[in-house]
Write a protein that holds these residues in place. Structure first.
Motif, mmCIF file in Angstrom:
data_model
loop_
_atom_site.group_PDB
_atom_site.id
_atom_site.type_symbol
_atom_site.label_atom_id
_atom_site.label_comp_id
_atom_site.label_asym_id
_atom_site.label_seq_id
_atom_site.Cartn_x
_atom_site.Cartn_y
_atom_site.Cartn_z
ATOM 1 N N ASN A 4 -9.092 3.535 4.743
ATOM 2 C CA ASN A 4 -8.326 4.646 4.182
ATOM 3 C C ASN A 4 -9.160 5.583 3.334
ATOM 4 O O ASN A 4 -8.740 6.691 3.033
ATOM 5 C CB ASN A 4 -7.136 4.118 3.379
ATOM 6 C CG ASN A 4 -5.933 3.910 4.270
ATOM 7 O OD1 ASN A 4 -5.420 4.867 4.835
ATOM 8 N ND2 ASN A 4 -5.515 2.676 4.429
ATOM 9 N N ASP A 50 -5.894 8.457 3.864
ATOM 10 C CA ASP A 50 -5.725 8.857 2.463
ATOM 11 C C ASP A 50 -6.961 9.585 1.954
ATOM 12 O O ASP A 50 -6.859 10.503 1.147
ATOM 13 C CB ASP A 50 -5.471 7.622 1.594
ATOM 14 C CG ASP A 50 -4.165 6.951 1.979
ATOM 15 O OD1 ASP A 50 -3.278 7.646 2.503
ATOM 16 O OD2 ASP A 50 -4.040 5.741 1.748
ATOM 17 N N HIS A 77 1.864 4.549 -2.763
ATOM 18 C CA HIS A 77 2.029 6.011 -2.601
ATOM 19 C C HIS A 77 3.402 6.449 -3.119
ATOM 20 O O HIS A 77 3.524 7.429 -3.843
ATOM 21 C CB HIS A 77 1.961 6.403 -1.123
ATOM 22 C CG HIS A 77 0.607 6.232 -0.502
ATOM 23 N ND1 HIS A 77 -0.532 6.785 -1.028
ATOM 24 C CD2 HIS A 77 0.222 5.588 0.626
ATOM 25 C CE1 HIS A 77 -1.559 6.479 -0.258
ATOM 26 N NE2 HIS A 77 -1.129 5.749 0.754
ATOM 27 N N HIS A 105 0.841 -1.199 0.000
ATOM 28 C CA HIS A 105 0.000 0.000 0.000
ATOM 29 C C HIS A 105 0.882 1.258 0.000
ATOM 30 O O HIS A 105 0.708 2.155 -0.816
ATOM 31 C CB HIS A 105 -0.913 -0.041 1.233
ATOM 32 C CG HIS A 105 -1.680 1.218 1.495
ATOM 33 N ND1 HIS A 105 -3.039 1.308 1.329
ATOM 34 C CD2 HIS A 105 -1.278 2.451 1.907
ATOM 35 C CE1 HIS A 105 -3.434 2.534 1.635
ATOM 36 N NE2 HIS A 105 -2.388 3.252 1.986
ATOM 37 N N GLU A 106 1.854 1.268 0.919
ATOM 38 C CA GLU A 106 2.734 2.438 1.024
ATOM 39 C C GLU A 106 3.636 2.582 -0.204
ATOM 40 O O GLU A 106 3.933 3.699 -0.634
ATOM 41 C CB GLU A 106 3.592 2.360 2.284
ATOM 42 C CG GLU A 106 2.790 2.384 3.583
ATOM 43 C CD GLU A 106 1.835 3.559 3.670
ATOM 44 O OE1 GLU A 106 2.202 4.669 3.248
ATOM 45 O OE2 GLU A 106 0.707 3.356 4.150
HETATM 46 ZN ZN LIG Z 1 -2.215 5.263 2.433
#
Ligand SMILES: [Zn+2]
Length: 373
Positions: free
Chosen positions: A153, A161, A63, A59-60
């Motif tokens: 999120n 997010d 980003h 997930h990170e």
């Molecule tokens: Zn995130």
């Protein structure tokens, strides 16, 4: 972030794990142990945690890779029980970029969930979207974790997010500051609602999220306030103009005398009117330990160092200062040394500003009460 340990490095980005993440691991291993009272089920719990952990890292990375497309590097990634935190070098200024960077993480979880769903149906196994910590097929559990991560999120509140997505969408219509304030307000309304529901149902988890979201909104609004106030102040209004410089041939003993006699920790090293280097206190101590006070400044100084321009805005200069790893930044103008900038310096400036604002408020109040008939 404090209380974090580095566990590895992926695509040039350091990955840290926060101490509270162990709480999640303990909780799951305990839940599994209670279920089977066997090492095998407890190990199943560990495998599940490792898989969740991998999904959060992905997930990170979503980003981080989206940010990289816009030329923004990621400093590091920290894993927390409620998700991860990718620390970007700077926030994207374009609302469109912020939107894609924020949504990329959520999209990763949805893609993982989709892939697992395809595998499960391909294998002819039953799928359920109900979230359980224990029981059911391992992959099914992992799928629901990813759906849950995506949903969590998507809550339109900082620091999730969804809060950034909301701000990016608002910022296409509004000014950035207004968009942030509105998004922070929306986040606090949501936090209040969560808190209320949590209170009435006795759900501690909801209460915890409410607190978390409330603080996130406050923090985002406060950070922006500092940023916008620093963004409009030039370095020359804040910088130190009274300070000592050294020459490369000075003995280290001179720097020691200056440190003991005054407030200064870091000294620009001058050759004529050119800044040749920077002598920091840490570097001085290291060389002092090797060569004693007869060593020369040229042996201890850094030859590569960052500088700011006196016409830079404070926000930019602070970013340079943070990245430089030293505590003082020489300030130049037209290639000449005109000042020094330190964190203390900026802190004092902010204190003075806030005191003056209070005086102004008190004055306004006094005038208002006088104006009353
Ligand atoms: Zn995130």
């Amino acid at each position: 972030m404090r209380w974090s340990w580095k566990i590895g490095r992926i695509a040039g980005i350091d990955i840290y794990i926060h101490a509270t993440f162990w709480l999640l691991i303990l909780f799951i291993v305990f839940a599994y142990w209670m279920q089977g009272h066997s090492v095998a089920t407890a190990l199943g719990g560990v495998a599940f945690v490792v898989a969740i952990f991998g999904c959060i890292v992905l997930h990170e990375m979503g980003h981080a890779l989206a940010a990289r497309r816009y030329g923004i590097r990621t400093r590091d990634i920290t894993l927390l029980p409620i998700g991860g935190l990718a620390r970007l070098e700077r926030m994207p200024e374009d609302p469109g970029h912020e939107f894609w960077v924020a949504i990329a993480g959520i999209m990763v979880n949805l893609m993982i969930a989709g892939a697992i769903w395809l595998i499960l149906t391909g294998l002819g196994l039953p799928t359920s979207s109900r979230f359980v910590w224990v029981g059911g097929h391992f992959l099914n559990r992992l799928m629901t974790v990813n759906l849950w991560l995506a949903a969590f999120n998507l809550i339109p509140a900082f620091p999730m997010d969804g809060g950034r997505v909301l701000r990016a969408l608002l910022a296409t219509r509004l000014e950035y500051t207004q968009a942030t304030q509105l998004a922070a307000r929306v986040g606090q309304v949501i936090a209040f609602f969560f808190g209320l529901v949590g209170l009435f149902t006795g759900d501690f988890f909801l209460l915890f999220i409410a607190l978390f979201v409330w603080m996130g909104a406050e923090q985002e609004a406060a950070m922006l306030q500092i940023q916008t106030s620093l963004g409009s102040i030039p370095v020359r209004r804040v910088m130190l103009t009274e300070f000592h410089t050294l020459s490369p041939d000075d003995p280290l003993g001179r720097a020691v005398d200056l440190i003991l006699a005054g407030w200064q920790h870091d000294f620009p090293v001058m050759f004529g009117d050119r800044v040749l280097g920077l002598l920091t206190r840490d570097d001085l101590m290291k060389t002092l330990a090797q060569r004693g006070s007869e060593g020369r400044v040229r042996d201890a100084m850094r030859r590569e160092f960052q500088v700011a321009d006196s016409h830079d805005m404070l926000e930019r200069a602070l970013a340079i200062l943070r990245d430089s790893g030293s505590r003082a930044l020489p300030v130049l103008h037209d290639g000449r040394l005109v000042g020094m900038l330190t964190m203390d310096n900026v802190g004092e400036f902010l204190m003075i500003q806030s005191a003056l604002r209070q005086a102004q408020l008190a004055e306004n109040q006094r005038q208002m009460t006088q104006a009353k008939p």
